[in-house]
Design a protein around this motif. Sequence first.
Motif, PDB file in Angstrom:
ATOM      1  N   SER A 169      39.855  33.392  48.784  1.00  0.00           N
ATOM      2  CA  SER A 169      39.869  34.634  49.546  1.00  0.00           C
ATOM      3  C   SER A 169      40.780  35.662  48.881  1.00  0.00           C
ATOM      4  CB  SER A 169      40.361  34.361  50.968  1.00  0.00           C
ATOM      5  OG  SER A 169      40.378  35.545  51.729  1.00  0.00           O
ATOM      6  N   GLY A 170      40.280  36.856  48.683  1.00  0.00           N
ATOM      7  CA  GLY A 170      41.078  37.925  48.092  1.00  0.00           C
ATOM      8  C   GLY A 170      41.160  37.885  46.586  1.00  0.00           C
ATOM      9  N   ILE A 171      40.546  36.881  45.946  1.00  0.00           N
ATOM     10  CA  ILE A 171      40.530  36.834  44.478  1.00  0.00           C
ATOM     11  C   ILE A 171      39.375  37.733  44.028  1.00  0.00           C
ATOM     12  CG2 ILE A 171      40.425  35.368  42.431  1.00  0.00           C
ATOM     13  CD1 ILE A 171      42.822  34.787  44.188  1.00  0.00           C
ATOM     14  N   THR A 172      39.666  39.008  43.858  1.00  0.00           N
ATOM     15  CA  THR A 172      38.656  40.023  43.548  1.00  0.00           C
ATOM     16  C   THR A 172      39.060  40.811  42.308  1.00  0.00           C
ATOM     17  OG1 THR A 172      39.709  41.736  44.915  1.00  0.00           O
ATOM     18  CG2 THR A 172      38.150  40.252  46.013  1.00  0.00           C
ATOM     19  N   PRO A 173      38.113  41.491  41.662  1.00  0.00           N
ATOM     20  CA  PRO A 173      38.472  42.281  40.460  1.00  0.00           C
ATOM     21  C   PRO A 173      39.559  43.307  40.725  1.00  0.00           C
ATOM     22  CG  PRO A 173      36.099  42.026  40.597  1.00  0.00           C
ATOM     23  CD  PRO A 173      36.649  41.471  41.876  1.00  0.00           C
ATOM     24  N   SER A 174      39.486  44.004  41.862  1.00  0.00           N
ATOM     25  CA  SER A 174      40.477  45.051  42.135  1.00  0.00           C
ATOM     26  C   SER A 174      41.870  44.456  42.353  1.00  0.00           C
ATOM     27  CB  SER A 174      40.063  45.880  43.352  1.00  0.00           C
ATOM     28  OG  SER A 174      39.935  45.069  44.508  1.00  0.00           O
ATOM     29  N   LYS A 175      41.961  43.317  43.019  1.00  0.00           N
ATOM     30  CA  LYS A 175      43.273  42.708  43.248  1.00  0.00           C
ATOM     31  C   LYS A 175      43.856  42.182  41.943  1.00  0.00           C
ATOM     32  CE  LYS A 175      45.795  39.198  45.840  1.00  0.00           C
ATOM     33  NZ  LYS A 175      45.785  38.235  46.969  1.00  0.00           N
ATOM     34  N   LEU A 176      43.039  41.497  41.142  1.00  0.00           N
ATOM     35  CA  LEU A 176      43.547  40.946  39.889  1.00  0.00           C
ATOM     36  C   LEU A 176      43.971  42.043  38.919  1.00  0.00           C
ATOM     37  CD1 LEU A 176      41.167  37.930  39.167  1.00  0.00           C
ATOM     38  CD2 LEU A 176      43.301  37.991  40.475  1.00  0.00           C
ATOM     39  N   SER A 177      43.296  43.199  38.970  1.00  0.00           N
ATOM     40  CA  SER A 177      43.630  44.304  38.066  1.00  0.00           C
ATOM     41  C   SER A 177      45.021  44.859  38.323  1.00  0.00           C
ATOM     42  CB  SER A 177      42.592  45.428  38.214  1.00  0.00           C
ATOM     43  OG  SER A 177      41.323  44.986  37.784  1.00  0.00           O
ATOM     44  N   ALA A 178      45.526  44.642  39.532  1.00  0.00           N
ATOM     45  CA  ALA A 178      46.845  45.180  39.890  1.00  0.00           C
ATOM     46  C   ALA A 178      47.978  44.192  39.616  1.00  0.00           C
ATOM     47  CB  ALA A 178      46.849  45.578  41.362  1.00  0.00           C
ATOM     48  N   LEU A 179      47.645  43.006  39.083  1.00  0.00           N
ATOM     49  CA  LEU A 179      48.657  41.974  38.876  1.00  0.00           C
ATOM     50  C   LEU A 179      48.849  41.670  37.400  1.00  0.00           C
ATOM     51  CD1 LEU A 179      47.559  39.431  41.653  1.00  0.00           C
ATOM     52  CD2 LEU A 179      49.317  41.206  41.831  1.00  0.00           C
ATOM     53  N   SER A 180      50.027  41.159  37.084  1.00  0.00           N
ATOM     54  CA  SER A 180      50.294  40.686  35.721  1.00  0.00           C
ATOM     55  C   SER A 180      49.675  39.304  35.540  1.00  0.00           C
ATOM     56  CB  SER A 180      51.797  40.611  35.481  1.00  0.00           C
ATOM     57  OG  SER A 180      52.381  39.600  36.290  1.00  0.00           O
ATOM     58  N   ALA A 181      49.578  38.864  34.291  1.00  0.00           N
ATOM     59  CA  ALA A 181      49.017  37.545  34.009  1.00  0.00           C
ATOM     60  C   ALA A 181      49.816  36.450  34.713  1.00  0.00           C
ATOM     61  CB  ALA A 181      48.988  37.302  32.501  1.00  0.00           C
ATOM     62  N   HIS A 182      51.131  36.603  34.742  1.00  0.00           N
ATOM     63  CA  HIS A 182      51.983  35.607  35.402  1.00  0.00           C
ATOM     64  C   HIS A 182      51.717  35.581  36.905  1.00  0.00           C
ATOM     65  CE1 HIS A 182      55.433  33.031  36.135  1.00  0.00           C
ATOM     66  NE2 HIS A 182      55.924  33.930  36.975  1.00  0.00           N
ATOM     67  N   GLU A 183      51.590  36.748  37.515  1.00  0.00           N
ATOM     68  CA  GLU A 183      51.328  36.823  38.955  1.00  0.00           C
ATOM     69  C   GLU A 183      49.965  36.239  39.307  1.00  0.00           C
ATOM     70  OE1 GLU A 183      53.861  40.770  40.287  1.00  0.00           O
ATOM     71  OE2 GLU A 183      51.936  41.029  39.254  1.00  0.00           O
ATOM     72  N   ILE A 184      48.976  36.492  38.452  1.00  0.00           N
ATOM     73  CA  ILE A 184      47.630  35.945  38.697  1.00  0.00           C
ATOM     74  C   ILE A 184      47.670  34.420  38.676  1.00  0.00           C
ATOM     75  CG2 ILE A 184      45.311  35.722  37.736  1.00  0.00           C
ATOM     76  CD1 ILE A 184      45.600  38.630  36.763  1.00  0.00           C
ATOM     77  N   ALA A 185      48.326  33.861  37.695  1.00  0.00           N
ATOM     78  CA  ALA A 185      48.388  32.398  37.562  1.00  0.00           C
ATOM     79  C   ALA A 185      49.102  31.744  38.740  1.00  0.00           C
ATOM     80  CB  ALA A 185      49.083  32.029  36.256  1.00  0.00           C
ATOM     81  N   ARG A 186      49.997  32.471  39.408  1.00  0.00           N
ATOM     82  CA  ARG A 186      50.769  31.908  40.513  1.00  0.00           C
ATOM     83  C   ARG A 186      50.097  32.082  41.871  1.00  0.00           C
ATOM     84  NH1 ARG A 186      56.827  33.797  40.647  1.00  0.00           N
ATOM     85  NH2 ARG A 186      56.745  32.316  42.379  1.00  0.00           N
ATOM     86  N   LEU A 187      48.958  32.752  41.941  1.00  0.00           N
ATOM     87  CA  LEU A 187      48.274  32.929  43.224  1.00  0.00           C
ATOM     88  C   LEU A 187      47.920  31.572  43.818  1.00  0.00           C
ATOM     89  CD1 LEU A 187      45.858  35.883  42.328  1.00  0.00           C
ATOM     90  CD2 LEU A 187      47.824  35.976  43.888  1.00  0.00           C
ATOM     91  N   ASP A 188      48.159  31.425  45.109  1.00  0.00           N
ATOM     92  CA  ASP A 188      47.930  30.140  45.779  1.00  0.00           C
ATOM     93  C   ASP A 188      46.484  30.057  46.260  1.00  0.00           C
ATOM     94  OD1 ASP A 188      48.178  27.734  47.048  1.00  0.00           O
ATOM     95  OD2 ASP A 188      49.407  28.477  48.713  1.00  0.00           O
ATOM     96  N   VAL A 189      45.755  29.035  45.806  1.00  0.00           N
ATOM     97  CA  VAL A 189      44.372  28.831  46.227  1.00  0.00           C
ATOM     98  C   VAL A 189      44.198  27.488  46.942  1.00  0.00           C
ATOM     99  CG1 VAL A 189      43.418  30.306  44.436  1.00  0.00           C
ATOM    100  CG2 VAL A 189      43.747  27.866  43.966  1.00  0.00           C
ATOM    101  N   GLY A 190      45.277  26.782  47.187  1.00  0.00           N
ATOM    102  CA  GLY A 190      45.198  25.476  47.835  1.00  0.00           C
ATOM    103  C   GLY A 190      45.209  25.578  49.350  1.00  0.00           C
ATOM    104  N   ILE A 191      44.736  24.530  50.001  1.00  0.00           N
ATOM    105  CA  ILE A 191      44.801  24.483  51.462  1.00  0.00           C
ATOM    106  C   ILE A 191      45.724  23.358  51.939  1.00  0.00           C
ATOM    107  CG2 ILE A 191      42.471  25.424  51.703  1.00  0.00           C
ATOM    108  CD1 ILE A 191      41.521  22.596  52.425  1.00  0.00           C
ATOM    109  N   GLU A 192      46.198  22.534  51.019  1.00  0.00           N
ATOM    110  CA  GLU A 192      47.109  21.453  51.384  1.00  0.00           C
ATOM    111  C   GLU A 192      48.528  22.013  51.501  1.00  0.00           C
ATOM    112  OE1 GLU A 192      46.262  17.783  50.892  1.00  0.00           O
ATOM    113  OE2 GLU A 192      44.141  18.313  50.894  1.00  0.00           O
TER     114      GLU A 192
END
Length: 270
Positions: A19-42
């Motif tokens: 959720s929220g992993i979209t082109p516009s959101k990723l364009s506003a983040l650095s590579a480090h910030e993108i890699a740290r986005l949480d996609v887990g549910i555990e």
Amino acid sequence: MSGFTLRLKAPATERMTLSGITPSKLSALSAHEIARLDVGIEKGGLALGDAFDISGSAGEILTIEGATPELDFIGAGLDSGTIRVVGDAGSYAGRKMAGGKLEIHGNAAHFLASGSTGGMIHVRGNAGDNLGGMIPGDRFGMLGGITVVEGNIGSRAGDKMRRGTIVVRGKTGSHTGSRMIGGTIWAEGGIGPEPGLMMRRGTLIGPSVEKLLPTFVDTGKHDLVITRVISRYLKAALGDLAPKPMPLFVQKIGGDLATIGRGEILLPAA
């Protein structure tokens, strides 16, 4: 037109939420910030960079390669640009999508396009239950936009749908258009059994219906201008993906008379 590519590193061992992993959101983040986005549910979470190899640069297209049904909420909140899914999508793909395009080169699971208000979704395979349907806590299902599924879909498509258009090149499951309030569902392969349960308004179109509820009535043969208007609109919006136009005269089935009964099922007139 460049963009990021997310390539799943290994078969998913747990469900993930994109959720929220979209082109516009990723364009506003650095590579480090993108890699740290949480996609887990555990409880411990799961970083995007741990689950996916990330390549490319900011742009209008986000490609997800090696996608599996464990990836939920792909394209949720999409407002611009394109998300291209190579593989299958999990549940809630296109959830509350407002614009842009979501392309799924495989199958989609349940609740596709739930709560969407705009944009275009194109699924090359099949879709599960409740396409464009309401989830608990929402007031309505699909609220706008266009969804095209080239295969078949499951049951209860368009549950509490208020606006928008769903085009199915194959066949629908049971209870299509249940509790429907508005919008259009066009199934080129036919409409499954007992559509329109508690339907208030809206339009279902297809070459046949497997079984009608007793609370729907045949209102006769009609020359409806609206069917030609819908066909022209879909041709302009979808091109070759648009369904073939209905014949000049259609058989109109009205219901559900268990409620206000202003919905309609349109079939080719005999």
